[in-house]
Every structure is written in C-alpha cells, then in structure tokens.
Write a protein that holds these residues in place. Structure first.
Motif, short mmCIF file in Angstrom:
data_model
loop_
_atom_site.label_atom_id
_atom_site.label_comp_id
_atom_site.label_asym_id
_atom_site.label_seq_id
_atom_site.Cartn_x
_atom_site.Cartn_y
_atom_site.Cartn_z
N GLY A 139 2.34 2.68 -1.83
CA GLY A 139 1.25 2.13 -1.01
C GLY A 139 1.88 2.63 0.62
O GLY A 139 1.28 3.15 1.39
N ARG A 140 3.11 2.43 0.84
CA ARG A 140 3.68 2.55 2.19
C ARG A 140 3.87 3.92 2.47
O ARG A 140 3.82 4.25 3.98
CB ARG A 140 5.00 1.93 2.32
N GLU B 252 0.50 4.53 3.95
CA GLU B 252 0.29 4.01 5.24
C GLU B 252 0.90 4.87 6.19
O GLU B 252 0.39 4.98 7.39
CB GLU B 252 0.84 2.58 5.27
N ASN C 17 -2.97 -10.27 0.94
CA ASN C 17 -1.58 -10.55 0.40
C ASN C 17 -0.85 -11.46 1.30
O ASN C 17 -0.41 -12.68 0.90
CB ASN C 17 -0.95 -9.32 0.22
N ASP D 78 -7.45 -1.50 2.74
CA ASP D 78 -5.99 -1.95 2.12
C ASP D 78 -6.32 -2.40 0.89
O ASP D 78 -6.53 -3.50 0.61
CB ASP D 78 -4.89 -2.72 2.87
N ARG E 4 -5.02 -4.84 -4.14
CA ARG E 4 -5.64 -5.78 -5.08
C ARG E 4 -7.20 -5.75 -5.28
O ARG E 4 -7.91 -6.69 -5.16
CB ARG E 4 -5.02 -7.08 -4.83
N SER F 205 -1.69 0.92 -3.29
CA SER F 205 -0.55 0.84 -3.90
C SER F 205 -0.54 0.56 -5.55
O SER F 205 -1.15 -0.54 -5.82
CB SER F 205 0.66 -0.28 -3.50
N LYS G 139 0.15 -2.36 -7.91
CA LYS G 139 -0.44 -3.81 -8.09
C LYS G 139 -1.66 -3.52 -9.07
O LYS G 139 -1.35 -3.54 -10.27
CB LYS G 139 -1.14 -4.32 -6.61
C1 LIG Z 1 2.49 -3.85 -1.81
C2 LIG Z 1 1.49 -3.81 -0.60
C3 LIG Z 1 1.36 -2.48 0.30
C4 LIG Z 1 2.54 -1.61 0.12
O1 LIG Z 1 2.66 -1.02 -1.29
P1 LIG Z 1 4.13 -0.68 -1.63
O2 LIG Z 1 3.72 0.32 -2.79
O3 LIG Z 1 4.74 -1.47 -1.95
O4 LIG Z 1 4.76 0.51 -0.71
C5 LIG Z 1 0.50 -2.39 1.24
N1 LIG Z 1 -0.41 -3.49 1.48
C6 LIG Z 1 -0.42 -4.66 0.53
C7 LIG Z 1 -1.62 -5.59 0.85
C8 LIG Z 1 0.41 -4.73 -0.38
O5 LIG Z 1 0.38 -5.84 -1.18
#
Ligand SMILES: *Cc1c(COP(=O)(O)O)cnc(C)c1O
Length: 456
Positions: free
Chosen positions: A99-100, A103, A185, A214, A217, A254, A257
């Motif tokens: 995810g990062r 971002e 989160n 984002d 989830r 990400s 999740k």
């Molecule tokens: C985990 C998460 C991220 C980042 O994802 P990674 O795969 O850990 O880099 C960004 N936003 C939210 C809400 C997350 O839970």
C-alpha cells in the motif's frame, strides 16, 4: 440462532510453540521489554497486526500454481487487472508491492510543498508519504469518532463541515485531492457510511477536487454498510463496494488486508494524465506496469483473495469474532473502545490502569502483562507510538492510551479466542500489580519499533 462457525476447515497446520511463563519473562527481558523485539516463535497468539498475516484459501494456493511469471502482459496480470476493474469499476490499474508504494507514487506525482490533504484519519504511512513531499496531512474525523465510550454505527465518518471549512480556509488550489480511509484504521477500524462518502463527493465535486479512497479494508467497510446503513440489507457486498468506488477518482490499496494475501497493493485512477505520471514513476520504483514489484503468483493470489473478502459468509464470521471478543470483555468489565472495529479490538489502557501516568506508558504495561500472562502479542497505540515533544523537548502524552489486538484473517479459531479472553481477564484481575515503564533507549523516528523499556 446457531453458533456462527468458521466458514472453512483446516487443511494445513502450523504448530504454535507454547513456552512457559518463566521463559516468557526471560524472553521479554531479553527484548528490553519491547514486544516488537521478541521472536514471533515465542508468541503463542500473535495479534500484532492483521497486515499480511492472513491464511490463504485452497483456491488461492491453486491460483498460485497458475502464476504466469512473464515480464510483460502475463496471464496473471490480466486476471488481477480484470478482477480489480470488476470490483472497482476504475479505469487505470497499477500493481504495487504494498500500500505504501501506491501512496508514495500518488504523493510524489500530485502533491506540491504546502499542499493540504484532508482525510477522516490518515494512516501513518499515508501521513509519512504526504509529509515527505512537503504536504500537510489533515484529519477531519467526526466528533463521535474520538469518543471511545460511544457506541455508534459509523464512527469513521468525516466531518463534512470541517471539510467545507478546510476548503474555505486553504483554497481549492492548495488541495490536489482529498482522501477517505475505509475502514478508518487509526480511528479504531471504524466504518465510513456511503451517505458520508456521497456527502464528501458532493462537497468536492463543485470545486473539482478529486476523491481518493484508502481502500485497504474496503470489504469490511462494505459489510458494515450492509449491516448498519439503511437501504443496503438486500445488496451484495460486491454491489456496495462498487457503489463506494463509484464516487472515487482513484484509490490506494494494501492487498495485505482485504486482498487476503501476504504481500501486494495497487494504485488505481480514472484520470488519463494521472495514470501516465503514475506509470512513469511505477517503472522506476516498482517495476513494469503489468507486475509492479509482484510475482505473477502474487497477482493470482490477490485476484482470488479480493473476491473472497467480499463473500458474505466470510465477513459474517470475521465480524462475529470481533463481537465475540468485545462482548466477553465488556461482560467482564474490561474497558474497551466501543464498538469493536473491523479488524481489531482495542483495550483502553488509560481506563484499565488509572494508577499509571500516561508518560509511564500504561499501554506498554498492558501489552507486556498480556505477553507474560499468555504469550499474547498486542501493540501499544498510545504515548510511545504517538507521543510528541514540545519546543523545549518536553514529552507530551497522546490523547489516548490504547492496546490494539488485531485479528489475522482466517488464522485463529474460537478456542484461541477463548484462551485470549482468559488471558485478558487474568491481566484485568491483577491490574493493580502492573507497573509503568520508562524508555532507556530510543531512535528519532518510529521509536516504538526498537526502543528499550525498564519498569519503574
Ligand atoms: C496497512 C495500511 C496502509 C499501508 O499499506 P502497506 O501494505 O502496509 O504498505 C495504508 N493505509 C491503511 C489504512 C492501512 O491499514
């Protein structure tokens, strides 16, 4: 009503090592009282995070064998792209390793120094990526979301008046896009309603400000909308997810999740110019746009996982687990954040240990007691993780002292949770004997990962 059972049976097992209390005390000492420094093997129930820690299904493992590892235009990429587009309806799809990474590409292509990025609550990597390029990450969570004792259906909603005020104060040209995190989160895994997403969109649209979800989830959020929002009971989770994404101009994800995979992510958008900029950076950072840092087999596992996360029975079971733990703890009088979140239950360490000063880290007291009592690993979300310092170097406490127990997906059974409940109750019973801690070693950034503690 009958017991809600795990909607799967176990085909492969991974042994859990259960070490003795004395061994746990020793392991914690050797880790300088910081559970991040304990070997995973020495944790019997590991609730440190729900990120990448889930179990894959037979369908996912089978799909992995179909992984096409061609560099460009592989079959697995087609499967991934088709699935993400089917779920989100969004045009351009870029795979990333996490995810990062999505971002980082978003922030580095669209944010200028001094820009403002509103969100309900920014996740820590999102904030870090925005601040890294000189942007300001602004949290506009609704008032309900900050009251840990309040039981409300959509505590992840953004405050629409604050969003309007933010645009008024800073001006449209300072806001390249707005984000909303589903579920929220950092705000306890609380859901965001479709009414709120629609309201956000209607504020942004006249100003031409794009909305980025984002989406880590998104499937859990869709389930909460199904259960709690008027008019969605009869809809499939896929329809609800599709509606959520229909208000978005793009999303970051990400797949660790709700991709039900151990690694992976994506960045998606409708704007052709954005997509071109994203792709240019993706090639340098992650890889060719049809694999983006992932193996073909990862793309396959994610394509299957995204669909499984939207299966109703799976979400019913997952949220039953959250409710099971939170209701047992409430019955026992253990202070928790209400209601339970989509992926975790949060213990309120401030209310659990009122005798410990926030700057002696009650959250660490609870985390370490859980480990010694039962080998359970949770994580402090309080003054160690979020504390700050004023100009004179004086340490300032965080407003909340929480301990997060995050649930890996499809990993632990009800008896694991019964054991967990016993451990928490025992810690609660002996709360007066728990001491505070002081930090004896710390780094400048993200100190919680590596710092050392000593009991006071
Ligand atoms: C985990 C998460 C991220 C980042 O994802 P990674 O795969 O850990 O880099 C960004 N936003 C939210 C809400 C997350 O839970």
């Amino acid at each position: 009503m009958k017991t809600i059972i795990e909607p799967f049976r176990i085909k492969t097992t991974e042994p859990i090592k259960i070490i003795s209390r004395d061994e746990r005390i020793k392991a914690l000492e050797q880790a300088h009282n910081n559970v991040f420094l304990i070997d995973a093997e020495d944790c019997c129930i590991d609730l440190l995070t729900d990120s990448g820690t889930g179990a894959m299904s037979t369908q996912q493992w089978a799909a992995m064998m179909l992984g096409d590892e061609s560099y460009a235009g592989s079959r697995s990429w087609k499967h991934f792209e088709h699935t993400v587009r089917e779920i989100t309806g969004i045009k351009h799809i870029l795979p990333t390793h996490q995810g990062r990474a999505a971002e980082a590409i978003l922030a580095q292509t669209l944010i200028k120094k001094g820009d403002i990025i509103p969100n309900n609550s920014h996740f820590d990597t999102t904030r870090a990526n925005i601040e890294y390029v000189g942007g300001v990450a602004m949290n506009l969570l609704c008032a309900e979301g900050t009251d840990t004792t309040l039981d409300a259906p959509f505590k992840g909603d953004m405050d629409i008046d604050k969003l309007k005020a933010c645009i008024q104060t800073h001006g449209v040209e300072k806001i390249p896009f707005c984000m909303v995190t589903v579920t929220n989160n950092t705000g306890g895994g609380q859901p965001v309603s479709l009414a709120n997403i629609r309201a956000i969109k209607s504020v942004l649209e006249p100003h031409g400000i794009p909305l980025i979800i984002d989406a880590c989830r998104f499937a859990e959020n869709a389930y909460f909308i199904h259960e709690r929002e008027k008019g969605y009971k009869g809809k499939a989770l896929t329809q609800i997810a599709k509606e959520m994404f229909s208000y978005a101009d793009g999303a970051t994800m990400s797949c660790k999740k709700d991709g039900l995979a151990n690694i992976g992510g994506f960045l998606i958008c409708n704007n052709d110019q954005w997509a071109e900029k994203f792709r240019n950076l993706l090639i340098i950072r992650e890889g060719f746009p049809t694999y983006g840092g992932l193996a073909g087999r990862d793309l396959e596992a994610i394509a299957v996982g995204l669909k499984e996360a939207l299966e109703y029975d799976y979400q019913v079971y997952r949220q039953a687990t959250v409710r099971y733990l939170s209701s047992r703890l409430e019955e026992a009088g253990v202070p928790i954040v209400k209601p339970g979140g989509g992926h975790a239950v949060f213990l309120d360490a401030k209310r659990m240990l009122p005798h410990i000063d926030p700057l002696q880290y009650p959250g660490i007291g609870v985390v370490n007691a859980l480990y010694v009592e039962g080998g359970v690993r949770g994580v402090e979300l309080g003054s160690v993780m979020f504390g700050s310092f004023d100009e004179s170097g004086e340490e300032l406490p965080s407003p909340l002292e929480l301990v997060r127990l995050a649930f890996p997906r499809r990993v632990y059974t009800q008896s694991h949770f019964d054991y967990l409940i016993e451990v928490i109750k025992e810690v609660w019973k002996n709360k007066d004997s728990i001491s505070g801690y002081k930090i004896t070693y710390q780094t400048q950034f993200l100190r919680h990962f590596t710092c050392h503690f000593e009991p006071v």
